[in-house]
Design an enzyme around this catalytic site. Structure first.
Site, PDB file in Angstrom:
ATOM      1  N   HIS A 219      69.015 -22.350 154.252  1.00 25.48           N
ATOM      2  CA  HIS A 219      68.982 -23.809 154.356  1.00 25.48           C
ATOM      3  C   HIS A 219      68.253 -24.163 155.666  1.00 25.48           C
ATOM      4  O   HIS A 219      68.693 -25.016 156.414  1.00 25.48           O
ATOM      5  CB  HIS A 219      70.404 -24.377 154.368  1.00 25.48           C
ATOM      6  CG  HIS A 219      71.134 -24.206 153.066  1.00 25.48           C
ATOM      7  ND1 HIS A 219      72.459 -24.519 152.911  1.00 25.48           N
ATOM      8  CD2 HIS A 219      70.719 -23.769 151.850  1.00 25.48           C
ATOM      9  CE1 HIS A 219      72.834 -24.269 151.661  1.00 25.48           C
ATOM     10  NE2 HIS A 219      71.794 -23.811 150.999  1.00 25.48           N
TER      11      HIS A 219
ATOM     12  N   HIS B 176      68.288 -16.650 150.375  1.00 23.49           N
ATOM     13  CA  HIS B 176      68.251 -18.100 150.198  1.00 23.49           C
ATOM     14  C   HIS B 176      68.779 -18.712 151.486  1.00 23.49           C
ATOM     15  O   HIS B 176      69.863 -18.356 151.946  1.00 23.49           O
ATOM     16  CB  HIS B 176      69.105 -18.479 148.992  1.00 23.49           C
ATOM     17  CG  HIS B 176      69.483 -19.923 148.958  1.00 23.49           C
ATOM     18  ND1 HIS B 176      68.557 -20.927 149.114  1.00 23.49           N
ATOM     19  CD2 HIS B 176      70.674 -20.537 148.800  1.00 23.49           C
ATOM     20  CE1 HIS B 176      69.175 -22.093 149.057  1.00 23.49           C
ATOM     21  NE2 HIS B 176      70.459 -21.879 148.870  1.00 23.49           N
TER      22      HIS B 176
ATOM     23  N   GLY C  98      73.745 -20.573 152.271  1.00 20.41           N
ATOM     24  CA  GLY C  98      72.689 -19.625 151.928  1.00 20.41           C
ATOM     25  C   GLY C  98      73.318 -18.368 151.340  1.00 20.41           C
ATOM     26  O   GLY C  98      74.546 -18.288 151.199  1.00 20.41           O
ATOM     27  N   ASN C  99      72.494 -17.409 150.976  1.00 19.30           N
ATOM     28  CA  ASN C  99      73.022 -16.146 150.455  1.00 19.30           C
ATOM     29  C   ASN C  99      71.929 -15.089 150.449  1.00 19.30           C
ATOM     30  O   ASN C  99      70.750 -15.410 150.618  1.00 19.30           O
ATOM     31  CB  ASN C  99      73.644 -16.324 149.058  1.00 19.30           C
ATOM     32  CG  ASN C  99      72.946 -17.379 148.249  1.00 19.30           C
ATOM     33  OD1 ASN C  99      71.810 -17.188 147.831  1.00 19.30           O
ATOM     34  ND2 ASN C  99      73.594 -18.531 148.070  1.00 19.30           N
TER      35      ASN C  99
ATOM     36  N   HIS D 265      67.549 -29.183 148.761  1.00 26.01           N
ATOM     37  CA  HIS D 265      68.508 -28.087 148.897  1.00 26.01           C
ATOM     38  C   HIS D 265      68.124 -27.104 150.009  1.00 26.01           C
ATOM     39  O   HIS D 265      68.844 -27.003 151.000  1.00 26.01           O
ATOM     40  CB  HIS D 265      68.631 -27.396 147.533  1.00 26.01           C
ATOM     41  CG  HIS D 265      69.659 -26.312 147.486  1.00 26.01           C
ATOM     42  ND1 HIS D 265      70.232 -25.889 146.322  1.00 26.01           N
ATOM     43  CD2 HIS D 265      70.197 -25.549 148.453  1.00 26.01           C
ATOM     44  CE1 HIS D 265      71.104 -24.928 146.566  1.00 26.01           C
ATOM     45  NE2 HIS D 265      71.093 -24.704 147.862  1.00 26.01           N
TER      46      HIS D 265
ATOM     47  N   SER E 224      81.177 -15.593 147.814  1.00 28.22           N
ATOM     48  CA  SER E 224      81.239 -17.039 147.911  1.00 28.22           C
ATOM     49  C   SER E 224      82.183 -17.429 149.053  1.00 28.22           C
ATOM     50  O   SER E 224      83.250 -16.820 149.209  1.00 28.22           O
ATOM     51  CB  SER E 224      81.766 -17.561 146.568  1.00 28.22           C
ATOM     52  OG  SER E 224      81.899 -18.942 146.616  1.00 28.22           O
TER      53      SER E 224
ATOM     54  N   SER F 203      78.485 -14.970 145.368  1.00 21.33           N
ATOM     55  CA  SER F 203      77.882 -16.266 145.674  1.00 21.33           C
ATOM     56  C   SER F 203      77.635 -17.033 144.371  1.00 21.33           C
ATOM     57  O   SER F 203      77.121 -16.470 143.404  1.00 21.33           O
ATOM     58  CB  SER F 203      76.549 -16.033 146.386  1.00 21.33           C
ATOM     59  OG  SER F 203      75.811 -17.221 146.335  1.00 21.33           O
ATOM     60  N   SER F 204      78.004 -18.327 144.372  1.00 24.99           N
ATOM     61  CA  SER F 204      77.838 -19.111 143.140  1.00 24.99           C
ATOM     62  C   SER F 204      76.362 -19.260 142.765  1.00 24.99           C
ATOM     63  O   SER F 204      76.032 -19.637 141.648  1.00 24.99           O
ATOM     64  CB  SER F 204      78.462 -20.492 143.326  1.00 24.99           C
ATOM     65  OG  SER F 204      77.808 -21.151 144.389  1.00 24.99           O
ATOM     66  N   GLU F 205      75.467 -18.956 143.721  1.00 25.29           N
ATOM     67  CA  GLU F 205      74.042 -19.125 143.431  1.00 25.29           C
ATOM     68  C   GLU F 205      73.416 -17.834 142.884  1.00 25.29           C
ATOM     69  O   GLU F 205      72.194 -17.674 142.902  1.00 25.29           O
ATOM     70  CB  GLU F 205      73.333 -19.654 144.671  1.00 25.29           C
ATOM     71  CG  GLU F 205      73.752 -21.098 144.912  1.00 25.29           C
ATOM     72  CD  GLU F 205      73.227 -21.734 146.190  1.00 25.29           C
ATOM     73  OE1 GLU F 205      72.722 -22.845 146.081  1.00 25.29           O
ATOM     74  OE2 GLU F 205      73.338 -21.137 147.263  1.00 25.29           O
TER      75      GLU F 205
HETATM   76 ZN   LIG Z   1      72.075 -23.174 148.881  1.00 25.26          ZN
END
Ligand SMILES: [Zn+2]
Length: 223
Positions: A100, A98, A31-32, A161, A48, A77-79
């Site tokens: 999970h 975000h 998550g982020n 996801h 990340s 974060s890659s997202e």
């Molecule tokens: Zn995710």
């Protein structure tokens, strides 16, 4: 930008990640979270691959709306593209989370939207929560799918996801993530117990709760 503003934003990110862990919305470094830094075109965002149990203020990254690193020694974060997409499109949004979380992810795995089964849920999240089409994590395609499925609401499911929520502060986005997870849990249990046929709230309740959601948005935009 004043350094107190940046420090406050970083502190809030560290705190909210602890809260996400404690509420079982994420595990490890999954998550982020991000927050707009007041009066700038930058955001503070989780790094990340740093476990939330050891994350410190110095690990939190500051990036601009183009995705360029402004401050910090790690990778954001890659997202981050899906966070930036929302900030660019929805000016009233100040924070994005975000997660999970389990029951929201169950719906995301099944590709099932979360219909308006509870009245408080419409007032706080804006209506039926849609599922964003699957795309690779961190891709521009996923960012576009998330934005499309989010629409004017404050939460969205990400196919196979997890989930995402947004709000006028990190704490509000967190409350919405918890509410989304609770409603998803109730819905999953309801369809399991009743052969897939839960009852929805009435059209009248849907209209009045939606009006309250929109009134709240107008109020926040004026502030
Ligand atoms: Zn995710």
């Amino acid at each position: 930008m004043p350094s107190e503003t940046k420090t406050l934003a970083k502190r809030q990110i560290v705190q909210i990640c602890q809260q996400m862990l404690a509420a079982n919305l994420v595990i490890g470094s999954s998550g982020n979270a991000s927050i707009r830094i007041q009066d700038t075109d930058t955001i503070a965002i989780t790094p990340s691959r740093v476990d939330y149990t050891v994350m410190e203020l110095k690990d939190v990254m500051i990036i601009n709306l183009k995705g360029e690193v402004v401050e910090g020694d790690r990778n954001p974060s890659s997202e981050y593209p899906m966070h930036l997409g929302i900030y660019k499109e929805r000016e009233e949004v100040k924070a994005v989370l975000h997660t999970h979380s389990i029951y929201a992810s169950v719906l995301a795995v099944l590709g099932l939207p979360l219909p308006p089964v509870l009245d408080e849920f419409v007032k706080d999240l804006g209506g039926q929560i849609e599922v964003a089409k699957f795309a690779l994590s961190g891709s521009k395609e996923l960012a576009a799918n998330v934005l499309e499925a989010l629409g004017p609401r404050d939460a969205v499911l990400l196919a196979n996801h997890g989930a995402l929520s947004c709000g006028s502060s990190l704490y509000e986005a967190f409350d919405k993530a918890v509410l989304l997870e609770r409603a998803a849990q109730i819905y999953v249990l309801a369809i399991s117990a009743n052969k897939g046929e839960p009852s929805l709230i009435s059209e009248e309740a849907l209209v009045s709760q939606k009006a309250m959601f929109e009134m709240d948005k107008r109020f926040k935009r004026r502030r």
